[in-house]
Write an enzyme that holds these catalytic residues in place. Structure first.
Site, PDB file in Angstrom:
ATOM      1  N   HIS A 393      47.282  -4.379  23.812  1.00  0.00           N
ATOM      2  CA  HIS A 393      45.879  -4.722  24.079  1.00  0.00           C
ATOM      3  C   HIS A 393      45.743  -5.958  24.974  1.00  0.00           C
ATOM      4  O   HIS A 393      44.631  -6.260  25.441  1.00  0.00           O
ATOM      5  CB  HIS A 393      45.119  -4.969  22.776  1.00  0.00           C
ATOM      6  CG  HIS A 393      44.959  -3.754  21.927  1.00  0.00           C
ATOM      7  ND1 HIS A 393      44.392  -2.593  22.395  1.00  0.00           N
ATOM      8  CD2 HIS A 393      45.305  -3.517  20.631  1.00  0.00           C
ATOM      9  CE1 HIS A 393      44.393  -1.679  21.419  1.00  0.00           C
ATOM     10  NE2 HIS A 393      44.944  -2.225  20.344  1.00  0.00           N
ATOM     11  N   ASP A 427      50.174   4.838  20.246  1.00  0.00           N
ATOM     12  CA  ASP A 427      49.432   4.090  19.237  1.00  0.00           C
ATOM     13  C   ASP A 427      48.073   4.764  19.024  1.00  0.00           C
ATOM     14  O   ASP A 427      47.539   5.406  19.922  1.00  0.00           O
ATOM     15  CB  ASP A 427      49.238   2.653  19.731  1.00  0.00           C
ATOM     16  CG  ASP A 427      48.729   1.720  18.648  1.00  0.00           C
ATOM     17  OD1 ASP A 427      49.554   0.998  18.071  1.00  0.00           O
ATOM     18  OD2 ASP A 427      47.500   1.702  18.397  1.00  0.00           O
ATOM     19  N   HIS A 429      45.300   3.371  18.873  1.00  0.00           N
ATOM     20  CA  HIS A 429      44.310   2.696  19.706  1.00  0.00           C
ATOM     21  C   HIS A 429      44.768   2.662  21.163  1.00  0.00           C
ATOM     22  O   HIS A 429      45.954   2.480  21.446  1.00  0.00           O
ATOM     23  CB  HIS A 429      44.085   1.270  19.205  1.00  0.00           C
ATOM     24  CG  HIS A 429      43.764   1.201  17.750  1.00  0.00           C
ATOM     25  ND1 HIS A 429      44.744   1.033  16.779  1.00  0.00           N
ATOM     26  CD2 HIS A 429      42.585   1.311  17.094  1.00  0.00           C
ATOM     27  CE1 HIS A 429      44.176   1.029  15.585  1.00  0.00           C
ATOM     28  NE2 HIS A 429      42.863   1.196  15.743  1.00  0.00           N
ATOM     29  N   ASP A 516      50.288   3.612  13.539  1.00  0.00           N
ATOM     30  CA  ASP A 516      48.979   3.596  12.895  1.00  0.00           C
ATOM     31  C   ASP A 516      48.271   4.941  12.981  1.00  0.00           C
ATOM     32  O   ASP A 516      47.105   5.059  12.598  1.00  0.00           O
ATOM     33  CB  ASP A 516      48.090   2.491  13.473  1.00  0.00           C
ATOM     34  CG  ASP A 516      48.122   2.423  14.986  1.00  0.00           C
ATOM     35  OD1 ASP A 516      48.782   3.269  15.613  1.00  0.00           O
ATOM     36  OD2 ASP A 516      47.499   1.505  15.550  1.00  0.00           O
TER      37      ASP A 516
END
Length: 585
Positions: A393, A427, A429, A516
């Site tokens: 991120h 991931d 996200h 995740d």
């Protein structure tokens, strides 16, 4: 000291320089070579359809990029064999084990490709046909070198016959069975010989002569000559099994970054949980991380951002977390001067704090990622940087999502000096930071499979229509998926993503490993089980790219270790093939 790496193209500066040095060695060591060979050695890297084989160039380089030797392997995939076209040390560089290291590396590649055998030519050692004693001595030395590996000329055929009357430049066809002991039957043998001659020499040898030579292989199985110079082959120094280990680099200093604020799930226990589970396998070979310079980070992140992060963290007292108060991004040209006010200038959310150890822990993660990258450049097939805090991120000039430095992006940029790189982010996200960093580049393909940003963090990036800009147009691929999906739907999307990566033809793959996507992860909505992670890893492994895996998310500690272990068991099985000792447990 030297390292051996594969060169797939000449798009990067390092590869162009390596190719230039290879051509110089070729001109020096093979002065009688046809000029066409100089052009062809470059062209065949790019056009396997034209030449009907895939070319793999191996270069042995010292620490400053000087090529000490090279080898060119031709992969004839349609018949499942390899042909060693060239192998040579640089002038004056025959010592130091360069030739042996190159040959062993080529053999390992053939084993990885599961080839039926490695073929090549070696000048004859028949004193009745060689008048010059110096040449005879050189030819004997080469055959002696290969006999050390149990490799001998194939007998009872007319391969070592002149192309034109009076031609004394004669060669045996050699066979390396790669230690398998498997026999090659006559029909396949004739097919192999015909393919070698047509694809290598079709422009200078008439078809009638190609037929004559290939049909002269009449034994039921290929037979090789008895040893003449080495009665007992020596063991190979670096075995294929050694190369099958996954290099593991762990960010040991990560625990200093421990945010105990309520709801902060990015905790030190994540790494210890994964490490414990990985220890139950025999897949990994652990190495220590090496420190990289801050300049390495500044090649990817804005220098002013890196400097701010270092200064701000250094000024914070132990135990204090500093969160954004305002977000003064409406005027990027005038950042606030106050350290605390600047947090919002460099941060993208309200839940990623700065503290005294964030910079240090993030630096350690970068060290691990680059060390893993260098391990792959040094010959490892797969390397894993087990790190926290995560990084995908972190944008060029901003942190957020628990991320401060984008370790995977720094690894990919480092690899891009040596060839094209694909990043596959799995991931839950979207890796907005990775997208931001490479959005205008065509040498790094970014591919992400993630929860649709309409419902999943970071909400502002990861949409399907974000495909790159300027030079990078078409080189950013997003696969946003619904809030609830089946594992089968996910794997179909992954297969599609891998096809897109294959079309890009990268030399290296960086995997942003987010765990995740697991069932009951506090930050995700999908339901992957350990069996799903095995299958995901297996799909990626089957692509057989030199791979660097960098740990990103994954916060359900009850299953985190098990899921990580199964992902790597699947990755290993896909890459190297199933093995009883590495089955799922």
């Amino acid at each position: 000291m030297f390292r051996i790496r594969k060169v797939f193209d000449n798009t990067s500066c390092a590869n162009r320089e390596a190719m230039s040095q290879v051509l110089s060695i070729l001109a020096s060591q093979f002065p009688a070579a046809r000029k066409e060979e100089f052009t062809k050695i470059q062209a065949q890297l790019h056009d396997p359809l034209k030449y009907e084989y895939r070319s793999i160039l191996f270069v042995a380089e010292n620490g400053v990029g000087k090529v000490k030797g090279f080898a060119m392997l031709l992969h004839l995939s349609d018949i499942g064999v390899g042909y060693l076209e060239l192998i040579s040390a640089a002038p004056g560089g025959t010592g130091g084990g360069i030739g042996s290291a190159l040959y062993e590396y080529v053999r390992e590649e053939c084993l990885l490709l599961k080839l039926k055998g490695l073929f090549f030519e070696c000048a004859i050692d028949d004193p009745a046909q060689i008048e010059d004693p110096t040449i005879l001595k050189q030819n004997i030395a080469r055959l002696k070198f290969y006999e050390r590996y149990g490799v001998y000329p194939i007998i009872t055929n007319v391969y070592a016959s002149p192309v034109t009357p009076g031609d004394q430049d004669l060669y045996y066809l050699m066979l390396d069975d790669l230690g398998t002991g498997k026999k090659i039957r006559k029909p396949l043998a004739q097919k192999i010989v015909r393919a070698i001659l047509q694809r290598k020499y079709g422009d200078i040898i008439p078809l009638s002569q190609i037929d004559e030579v290939s049909l002269s292989f009449t034994d039921d199985f290929l037979r090789v000559r008895e040893p003449r110079y080495v009665q007992k082959p020596v063991a190979i120094g670096r075995t294929h099994k050694d190369k099958e280990s996954i290099v593991l680099v762990v960010n040991e200093g990560h625990s200093i970054h421990h945010v105990k604020d309520r709801g902060y799930v990015e905790a030190p226990v994540r790494l210890s949980t994964i490490l414990t589970a990985l220890g139950k396998t025999e897949l990994f070979k652990r190495i220590e991380p090496k420190r990289v310079s801050e300049a390495t980070i500044k090649k990817v992140h804005l220098p002013s951002y890196v400097d701010y992060l270092r200064r701000a963290c250094a000024q914070l007292p132990p135990g204090k977390s500093m969160y954004p108060l305002i977000f003064p991004v409406r005027n990027l040209s005038r950042p606030p001067k106050d350290i605390e006010l600047q947090v919002g200038y460099y941060c993208i959310d309200t839940f990623t704090p700065l503290n005294s150890n964030a910079y240090l822990a993030a630096r350690g993660a970068v060290d691990c990622a680059v060390t893993a990258t260098n391990a792959v450049l040094d010959g490892a097939h797969i390397a894993y940087a087990l790190v926290r805090p995560p990084g995908h991120h972190a944008e060029r000039r901003a942190f957020g999502g628990f991320c401060y430095f984008n370790s995977a992006a720094i690894a990919a940029h480092h690899l891009s000096d040596y060839g094209k790189v694909a990043i596959l982010d799995i991931d839950f996200h979207h890796g907005n930071g990775t997208q931001d960093i490479f959005y205008e580049r065509s040498d790094v393909l970014t591919v992400s499979i993630h929860g649709d940003p309409h419902f999943a963090y970071p909400h502002f990036a990861g949409f399907k229509d974000e495909t790159g800009s300027n030079e990078g147009e078409g080189f950013n691929i997003n696969y946003p998926l619904p809030e609830h999906i089946t594992a089968d739907k996910y794997r179909k999307t992954l297969a599609t993503a891998l096809k897109r990566i294959k079309a890009f033809e990268p030399a290296y793959l960086v995997v942003c490993l987010g765990l995740d996507t697991a069932k009951s992860d506090p930050t995700g909505t999908w339901n992957h089980t350990f069996d799903d992670f095995f299958k995901i890893g297996e799909l990626i492994g089957k692509a057989k790219y030199h791979t660097v895996v960098v740990q990103e998310g994954g916060y359900r500690t009850q299953t985190l270790g098990t899921n990580a272990k199964h992902f790597f068991q699947g990755l290993w099985a896909g890459f190297f093939g199933p093995d009883k000792s590495q089955k799922k447990k």
